[in-house]
Design a protein around this motif. Structure first.
Motif, mmCIF file in Angstrom:
data_model
loop_
_atom_site.group_PDB
_atom_site.id
_atom_site.type_symbol
_atom_site.label_atom_id
_atom_site.label_comp_id
_atom_site.label_asym_id
_atom_site.label_seq_id
_atom_site.Cartn_x
_atom_site.Cartn_y
_atom_site.Cartn_z
ATOM 1 N N GLN A 162 0.508 11.380 3.880
ATOM 2 C CA GLN A 162 0.103 12.074 5.107
ATOM 3 C C GLN A 162 0.649 13.491 5.044
ATOM 4 N N GLY A 174 -0.302 17.482 9.696
ATOM 5 C CA GLY A 174 -1.485 17.597 10.543
ATOM 6 C C GLY A 174 -2.721 16.907 10.013
ATOM 7 N N GLN A 175 -2.559 16.108 8.961
ATOM 8 C CA GLN A 175 -3.710 15.438 8.354
ATOM 9 C C GLN A 175 -3.658 13.936 8.604
ATOM 10 N N GLY A 176 -4.737 13.271 8.282
ATOM 11 C CA GLY A 176 -4.795 11.823 8.378
ATOM 12 C C GLY A 176 -4.110 11.177 7.195
ATOM 13 N N LEU A 177 -4.346 9.896 7.040
ATOM 14 C CA LEU A 177 -3.726 9.152 5.956
ATOM 15 C C LEU A 177 -4.633 9.105 4.737
ATOM 16 N N LEU A 206 3.901 7.175 2.883
ATOM 17 C CA LEU A 206 4.054 5.959 3.676
ATOM 18 C C LEU A 206 3.750 4.734 2.835
ATOM 19 N N TYR A 228 0.838 -1.196 0.000
ATOM 20 C CA TYR A 228 0.000 0.000 0.000
ATOM 21 C C TYR A 228 0.874 1.248 0.000
ATOM 22 N N ALA A 247 -1.259 -4.641 8.515
ATOM 23 C CA ALA A 247 -0.224 -4.068 7.664
ATOM 24 C C ALA A 247 0.902 -3.528 8.520
ATOM 25 N N PHE A 248 2.102 -3.655 7.990
ATOM 26 C CA PHE A 248 3.294 -3.137 8.657
ATOM 27 C C PHE A 248 3.787 -1.951 7.844
ATOM 28 N N PHE A 249 4.050 -0.860 8.548
ATOM 29 C CA PHE A 249 4.401 0.385 7.872
ATOM 30 C C PHE A 249 5.888 0.660 7.907
ATOM 31 N N GLY A 250 6.359 1.283 6.841
ATOM 32 C CA GLY A 250 7.702 1.828 6.836
ATOM 33 C C GLY A 250 7.730 3.167 7.555
ATOM 34 N N GLN A 251 8.919 3.750 7.634
ATOM 35 C CA GLN A 251 9.085 5.022 8.337
ATOM 36 C C GLN A 251 8.691 6.213 7.473
ATOM 37 N N TYR A 299 0.332 5.336 1.013
ATOM 38 C CA TYR A 299 -0.516 6.368 1.612
ATOM 39 C C TYR A 299 0.276 7.666 1.645
ATOM 40 N N PHE A 333 -5.274 7.451 1.180
ATOM 41 C CA PHE A 333 -4.968 6.277 0.377
ATOM 42 C C PHE A 333 -4.580 6.687 -1.035
ATOM 43 N N SER A 366 -7.497 4.134 -7.077
ATOM 44 C CA SER A 366 -8.449 5.241 -7.076
ATOM 45 C C SER A 366 -7.955 6.457 -6.309
#
Lengths: 115, 114
Positions: free
Chosen positions: B37, B40-43, B91, B33, B103-107, B35, B45, B58
């Motif tokens: 960011q 100050g905002q959310g994630l 991300l 995936y 899910a595992f996220f990178g830095q 994403y 997609f 999309s």
């Protein structure tokens, strides 16, 4: 379609008092639900996940969440807040049958812990 | 590797230049995936891969954005003719296929367009 609504963008609590972060989801089928935490300038870390085995899920750092299908909710709680809990929290839904492995994030709740 | 690796960790680019962001997922993870960011905002997609195909792209904000994944492993997100509004943390995450898998996220890669 799947969606997630986090009802509070900001929550402020005093250290030692309970924390409640509210999350409602929409999913056509049988969802998986997750809570992630993001500390300032850090990556996203999984707190806990619901996988249909049990409706009350315990996670790391004393957090837990309860899946309520009738209310389409997955609220996150902790009995006693610690200063280190100050972070942003994300509720996430995933529905394999409806959307493959796609993860849908809520808008996030920023938690402030006052001494 | 042990976790999701993203490179570079920081990128400063001039407006109008193209950039490539790389994601190396956890070995064996078929889902990947991207994403975004913003401050100050959310994630937000962007795109999701299952193997080398993208069932859902999309979230790509414009045709300046594209992504590919080869060999079911490394993915590259390309932004052409960057604009200042592209500045954000990008991300990447990976997961194994199947229900109930986290899910595992990178830095992340912090992109700044000047």
């Amino acid at each position: 379609a799947q969606s997630v609504t986090q009802l509070d963008s900001h929550v402020s609590v005093s250290e030692g008092t309970p924390v409640l972060l509210r999350c409602n989801y929409s999913s056509s089928y049988s969802p998986s639900l997750f809570w992630y935490v993001q500390h300032p300038n850090k990556g996203l870390q999984l707190l806990l996940k619901y996988t249909s085995a049990a409706t009350l899920v315990k996670g790391i750092n004393g957090f837990e969440a309860e899946f309520k299908k009738s209310e389409t909710s997955f609220h996150l709680t902790k009995p006693s807040a610690h200063m280190s809990d100050a972070a942003e929290y994300f509720c996430v839904v995933s529905d394999l049958e409806a959307a493959g492995n796609k993860l849908t994030f809520g808008g996030g709740t920023r938690v402030l812990v006052k001494p | 590797g042990a976790g999701v690796s993203q490179s570079p960790s920081n990128k400063v680019t001039e407006k109008g230049k193209d950039v490539e962001l790389r994601c190396d997922p956890i070995s064996g993870h078929t889902a990947l995936y991207w994403y975004r960011q913003s401050l100050g905002q959310g994630l937000e997609f962007l795109i999701y891969f299952q193997g080398n195909s993208a069932p859902d792209k999309s979230g790509l904000p414009s045709d300046r954005f594209s992504a590919e994944r080869t060999g079911g492993s490394v993915s590259t997100l390309t932004i052409q003719r960057t604009q200042q509004e592209d500045s954000a943390v990008y991300l990447c995450a990976s997961s194994s296929y199947g229900g109930h898998t986290e899910a595992f996220f990178g830095q992340g890669t912090r992109l700044t367009v000047v």
